[in-house]
Design a protein around this motif. Structure first.
Motif, PDB file in Angstrom:
ATOM      1  N   GLN A   1      77.711  41.177  61.035  1.00 40.29           N
ATOM      2  CA  GLN A   1      77.399  42.599  61.134  1.00 40.29           C
ATOM      3  C   GLN A   1      76.170  42.946  60.291  1.00 40.29           C
ATOM      4  OE1 GLN A   1      81.095  44.453  59.955  1.00 40.29           O
ATOM      5  NE2 GLN A   1      81.945  44.411  62.032  1.00 40.29           N
TER       6      GLN A   1
ATOM      7  N   SER B   1      72.983  42.093  62.100  1.00 38.13           N
ATOM      8  CA  SER B   1      72.587  43.126  63.069  1.00 38.13           C
ATOM      9  C   SER B   1      72.016  44.345  62.352  1.00 38.13           C
ATOM     10  CB  SER B   1      73.793  43.533  63.921  1.00 38.13           C
ATOM     11  OG  SER B   1      74.299  42.426  64.637  1.00 38.13           O
ATOM     12  N   GLU B   2      72.690  44.765  61.278  1.00 36.78           N
ATOM     13  CA  GLU B   2      72.232  45.944  60.544  1.00 36.78           C
ATOM     14  C   GLU B   2      70.864  45.701  59.911  1.00 36.78           C
ATOM     15  OE1 GLU B   2      73.562  48.607  56.679  1.00 36.78           O
ATOM     16  OE2 GLU B   2      75.027  47.247  57.591  1.00 36.78           O
TER      17      GLU B   2
ATOM     18  N   GLN C   1      68.402  44.032  61.021  1.00 38.96           N
ATOM     19  CA  GLN C   1      67.317  44.172  61.990  1.00 38.96           C
ATOM     20  C   GLN C   1      67.152  45.618  62.456  1.00 38.96           C
ATOM     21  OE1 GLN C   1      67.114  40.604  64.823  1.00 38.96           O
ATOM     22  NE2 GLN C   1      69.168  40.455  63.969  1.00 38.96           N
ATOM     23  N   ARG C   2      68.222  46.430  62.279  1.00 39.53           N
ATOM     24  CA  ARG C   2      68.105  47.847  62.644  1.00 39.53           C
ATOM     25  C   ARG C   2      67.488  48.665  61.526  1.00 39.53           C
ATOM     26  NH1 ARG C   2      73.463  47.133  64.595  1.00 39.53           N
ATOM     27  NH2 ARG C   2      74.256  48.209  62.742  1.00 39.53           N
ATOM     28  N   THR C   3      67.640  48.196  60.284  1.00 39.13           N
ATOM     29  CA  THR C   3      67.150  48.945  59.135  1.00 39.13           C
ATOM     30  C   THR C   3      65.641  48.859  59.062  1.00 39.13           C
ATOM     31  OG1 THR C   3      69.169  48.444  57.916  1.00 39.13           O
ATOM     32  CG2 THR C   3      67.286  49.200  56.627  1.00 39.13           C
ATOM     33  N   ARG C   4      65.042  49.981  58.805  1.00 40.65           N
ATOM     34  CA  ARG C   4      63.589  50.022  58.760  1.00 40.65           C
ATOM     35  C   ARG C   4      63.112  50.190  57.321  1.00 40.65           C
ATOM     36  NH1 ARG C   4      61.322  51.497  63.831  1.00 40.65           N
ATOM     37  NH2 ARG C   4      62.910  51.718  65.410  1.00 40.65           N
TER      38      ARG C   4
ATOM     39  N   TYR D   1      59.952  57.784  62.851  1.00 36.50           N
ATOM     40  CA  TYR D   1      59.958  56.360  62.559  1.00 36.50           C
ATOM     41  C   TYR D   1      58.564  55.744  62.679  1.00 36.50           C
ATOM     42  CZ  TYR D   1      65.038  56.147  62.555  1.00 36.50           C
ATOM     43  OH  TYR D   1      66.355  56.294  62.254  1.00 36.50           O
TER      44      TYR D   1
ATOM     45  N   TYR E   1      60.586  46.844  60.937  1.00 44.65           N
ATOM     46  CA  TYR E   1      61.892  46.219  60.833  1.00 44.65           C
ATOM     47  C   TYR E   1      61.882  45.183  59.723  1.00 44.65           C
ATOM     48  CZ  TYR E   1      63.147  48.190  65.369  1.00 44.65           C
ATOM     49  OH  TYR E   1      63.426  49.036  66.398  1.00 44.65           O
TER      50      TYR E   1
ATOM     51  N   ARG F   1      62.789  41.623  59.004  1.00 45.27           N
ATOM     52  CA  ARG F   1      63.044  40.483  59.885  1.00 45.27           C
ATOM     53  C   ARG F   1      63.802  39.386  59.161  1.00 45.27           C
ATOM     54  NH1 ARG F   1      60.615  40.196  64.665  1.00 45.27           N
ATOM     55  NH2 ARG F   1      59.009  41.706  65.194  1.00 45.27           N
TER      56      ARG F   1
END
Length: 894
Positions: free
Chosen positions: A479, A482-483, A485-488, A504, A509, A511
């Motif tokens: 999890q 996944s998080e 790669q979503r966090t900027r 945004y 991202y 990486r």
């Protein structure tokens, strides 16, 4: 404390830079003089004082420069616009803000803050170097007529504080006001361009390069401008442009060569960096300390230990470079990365006055090689004997040793020490603390630290993912991936105007890198989570991380442990470079899957190619392969030749493997005699454990008891020893003796690890334990197994109730057998996957005889391939037969 509080050579003590009124000439008192002067001449700056002051400053004798200033003012000589810059440079060099402020006050008093701008320019630099950017900006704003140096000073100061956007804005305003930039301006602006993101940075770099060419700043013979441009392109990932610049530049100095080597190394162009070093030496340029400290990490990354040793020898022969703290740190790091910790310590001891960086390198080297007591002892010596204060790197290095060391019992107390040292908010230390709490079983503290971290870099994410895996929170680990790669991440622009960032735009991202993948892939392997493993492989290909040796090796291992030997071999063959770990992984994979002949062929291929040399682990993998495939003679032959032909000493692990190989083939007495040839003080636990396992297979009570008694002394708290001996007695019908062993085990407080199996369905890994009734589909699973049971009986299946080690009736034993964890996992796979698809199950213990036999019947009835991996090997079931050909260790599991 100001350095100016030292009593000067004057008979009157002075501790202030601002000369007292009593020392100024007036109508009542003449100023004291050190040099002769005309009595009628008013006090004026003495050129001798100023020249002495400036000489000390130019030679970086900053304490002497400031003492000269004090003596000068005490003698009544007034400082001028030449004296102040020299004194301010000295205060900046000593990071003495208090003295700098006194000099600022004196310069105002004596009217040197207007024209020329030399004094205010020096004040800007002094405040910046002393960590006070606010006053640096204030001084700059009050310069009535700033010159080119003024702009260079403030742009450099802003870069020093990583105020990149303001530095670039300053450069733009400088040009608007008609000031010509100098080479120094371009060097500072080059730094700023590297910190605005790669896309914008590359655009700005090209603009800056073109502008410099137009105004002739890259043709003035000053190499540092070219060097800064080479660094700029390299940091932005445009290493090709760096190389092109380097090749076209004729007036290279040693800094240019060092810049190119360092740039190539940082962009992982390791062999090219080695080639540049060779060209440098052939061209008659003698490497210095910077060269060696840049190239030594390349030797580590490319497994070129021999080259590293050559460089070490060069450092010893030339100007005592090995005593250079930076070179010594790089040597220590290299030797520790190759596991040669003793040599690293010799390098460390060879430096008479090691700096903090060298202490950190040695402590880190000890810690990464699990020399935990040595790491802790050196940490104590560093602080108590050497009098050095640990920094964030020191604590991040020593924390893993604190966790692992049994001598360091109060693990959490180090957190208090960190807080006392004022390093509790340092990101690197916080990462190490997260890792520590995960390893001591306090994941809630790790999560708390993680949640409190504002800006999380890739190291922070990797640390938390690793902590979840250590704590067996595997779902949470995926999890987090996944998080992550979503966090900027916020850019520098958003940090400056956080409230204005409502979209945004301009955000990137975070990486996953090669470390992220290397952390997660073993979990996919252990759970046979093939789908997740393939997703990670796809990510690696898209981001060119599959070329990394460590990632490639982890992929080979993952596919092998998921039972996909073909894919494992395909990844292996496509790797551009392989190390000994890659070869070992594949040899072990073939062995675990029962392909002993192929494993031996791969070993001989490895030797013939001379790509890498076999090591201790290689022979463990080969002996395990021979053991699983019954290749006893081949294994013994290699065992007898390994020292003479391959230079690998026999270790206790090798003896354990050969004992296992002999034991599986029924040669128990020969295995027993082999153990007796081992050195008395060697670790014999593995060998006796292998013999005990073989005795359980062949139900040899006599040797089983001998083995167990040895193990009870060596590892009294290991549950498997008691269980195996109990199993031997139970399988022979000696229930009383079996119960005695179980009773002894209970009295000792030793607990057996419960049987557990995993299966991946969709994007989730499901876990089953023996007799599991908590899973949401438990009723359906047991009903499905009951139906299968009847079909299996009609096909000739007879439950092997000897696998039930409880003194109950036969019907009860059959019910217990039906609840074994691997049977439940297989049933779940049959109910939740498409017909005809392969079922992959992993188990934490060895599969029992009954489950092995039952799975053969299930594979035939449902017409599916079932791959079952237990703790020792793979079993590929298809059409009623197993890949192991029933040559396996039928030790009872659950």
């Amino acid at each position: 404390m100001s350095v100016l509080q030292i009593v000067p050579s004057s008979p009157t003590p002075h501790h202030l830079l601002l000369p007292p009124q009593t020392h100024q000439p007036n109508k009542f008192q003449k100023a004291p003089r050190t040099f002769p002067a005309d009595a009628d001449e008013p006090a004026s700056p003495s050129s001798s004082w100023v020249e002495t002051l400036r000489s000390h400053s130019r030679n970086n004798c900053f304490h002497s420069a400031l003492r000269t200033y004090v003596d000068m003012t005490a003698a009544g000589a007034l400082p001028d616009h030449f004296a102040f810059p020299a004194a301010l440079k000295s205060a900046a060099g000593l990071h003495d803000l208090a003295s700098g402020r006194q000099l600022h006050a004196a310069s105002i008093k004596f009217g040197h803050m207007s024209s020329p701008a030399a004094v205010p320019n020096s004040l800007v630099t002094m405040y910046a170097k002393c960590g006070d950017i606010c006053n640096a900006l204030k001084v700059f704003d009050r310069i009535s007529e700033p010159d080119q140096v003024s702009w260079n000073s403030i742009i450099s100061a802003l870069c020093m504080f990583e105020e990149w956007e303001m530095a670039l804005e300053g450069f733009r305003i400088m040009q608007e006001h008609g000031f010509d930039e100098s080479s120094f301006t371009l060097v500072s602006v080059s730094q700023a361009c590297t910190s605005v993101g790669k896309r914008d940075g590359r655009r700005l770099a090209k603009e800056l390069h073109g502008h410099g060419l137009r105004v002739g700043l890259y043709s003035d013979g000053k190499t540092y401008t070219y060097n800064s441009l080479i660094t700029l392109y390299a940091k932005l990932g445009s290493i090709g442009d760096s190389v092109a610049l380097f090749d076209r530049f004729d007036d290279r100095d040693i800094v240019t060569w060092n810049t190119m080597i360092s740039s190539l190394a940082q962009n992982e162009r390791y062999m090219e960096a080695m080639d540049v070093l060779h060209r440098m030496v052939v061209g008659g340029i003698k490497p210095d300390g910077v060269t060696l400290s840049s190239i030594l990490p390349v030797c580590t990354q490319t497994d070129l230990l021999d080259s590293g040793k050559e460089i070490h020898a060069f450092s010893v022969r030339n100007d005592g470079l090995c005593e250079n703290s930076f070179v010594a740190s790089a040597l220590v790091d290299m030797y520790c990365n190759f596991g040669e910790v003793v040599k690293a310590r010799l390098v460390f001891d060879g430096v008479s006055e090691p700096r903090l960086g060298l202490w950190n390198a040695m402590i880190s080297g000890y810690s990464q090689n699990a020399f935990d007591e040595e790491a802790l002892e050196l940490f104590i010596v560093m602080e108590e004997a050497a009098g050095l204060c640990p920094n964030a790197t020191t604590l991040a290095s020593v924390l893993p040793s604190c966790v692992r060391s049994k001598a360091f019992s109060s693990k959490e107390s180090i957190h208090g020490y960190v807080v006392k040292k004022g390093l509790g908010s340092d990101k690197y230390v916080q990462n190490a603390l997260m890792d520590m709490y995960a390893r001591v079983g306090k994941m809630e503290v790790s999560w708390k630290i993680f949640s409190c971290l504002g800006a999380r870099d890739v190291v922070t994410w990797n640390t938390m993912i690793s902590g979840c895996i250590v704590a067996d929170q595997l779902t949470e680990a995926f999890q987090l991936l996944s998080e992550m790669q979503r966090t900027r991440k916020r850019t520098a622009e958003c940090k400056e105007a956080e409230d204005e960032c409502s979209t945004y735009e301009g955000l990137d991202y975070e990486r996953p890198n090669n470390i992220t993948l290397m952390t997660l892939l073993p979990s996919c392997a252990s759970l046979t989570a093939l789908v997740k493993g393939k997703e990670i492989h796809g990510y690696a290909i898209r981001n060119r991380l599959d070329y990394d040796i460590a990632v490639g090796s982890a992929l080979v291992d993952m596919y092998a442990k998921c039972g996909c030997l073909t894919l494992s071999r395909r990844v292996f063959e496509r790797m551009p470079k392989r190390n000994v770990i890659t070869w070992n992984v594949l040899i072990m994979a073939y062995g675990m899957n029962g392909h002993g002949e192929e494993a031996l062929k791969l070993f001989h291929d490895m030797v013939a190619r001379r790509e890498v040399r076999p090591n201790e682990v290689t022979f463990i993998a080969v002996f395990a392969a021979c053991s699983h495939s019954g290749l006893v003679n081949e294994g013994l032959e290699l065992f007898n030749r390994m020292k003479v032909e391959y230079g690998v000493e026999r270790s206790p692990d090798h003896y354990a493997c050969v004992v296992d190989m002999l034991g599986r083939s029924g040669q128990l007495e020969k295995a027993y005699q082999l153990i007796k040839t081992m050195e008395p003080d060697s670790n014999q636990t593995g060998a006796w454990s292998s013999l005990l396992g073989a005795c359980c297979i062949h139900r040899d009570i006599k040797l089983g008891e001998i083995s167990a008694n040895q193990l009870f002394e060596l590892e009294p708290n290991e549950a498997s020893h008691y269980i195996l001996l109990s199993n031997i007695f139970a399988a022979s019908g000696l229930w009383d003796r079996a119960n005695e062993v179980r009773k002894r085990m209970k009295e000792m407080g030793v607990r057996k690890e419960p049987g557990c199996s995993w299966i991946e369905v969709g994007d989730k890994v499901h876990q089953f334990t023996v007799g599991d009734s908590l899973h949401p589909q438990s009723p359906q699973l047991h009903a499905h197994l009951d139906a299968l049971w009847e079909k299996m009986r009609k096909e000739g299946y007879v439950p092997d109730t000897s696998c039930v080690l409880h003194n109950v009736d036969e019907d009860e034993k059959e019910i217990l057998l039906c609840g074994h964890s691997e049977k439940l996992a297989i049933a779940f796979g049959l109910l939740n996957t498409p017909a005809g698809s392969t079922i992959r199950v992993a188990k934490n213990l060895r599969v029992c005889n009954d489950c092995h036999e039952a799975t053969k019947f299930i594979s035939k009835i449902v017409k599916r391939e079932i791959i079952l991996r237990d703790v020792k090997r793979f079993h590929h079931f298809k059409d009623g037969s197993c890949s192991c050909r029933d040559y396996w260790s039928g030790i009872i599991g659950a």
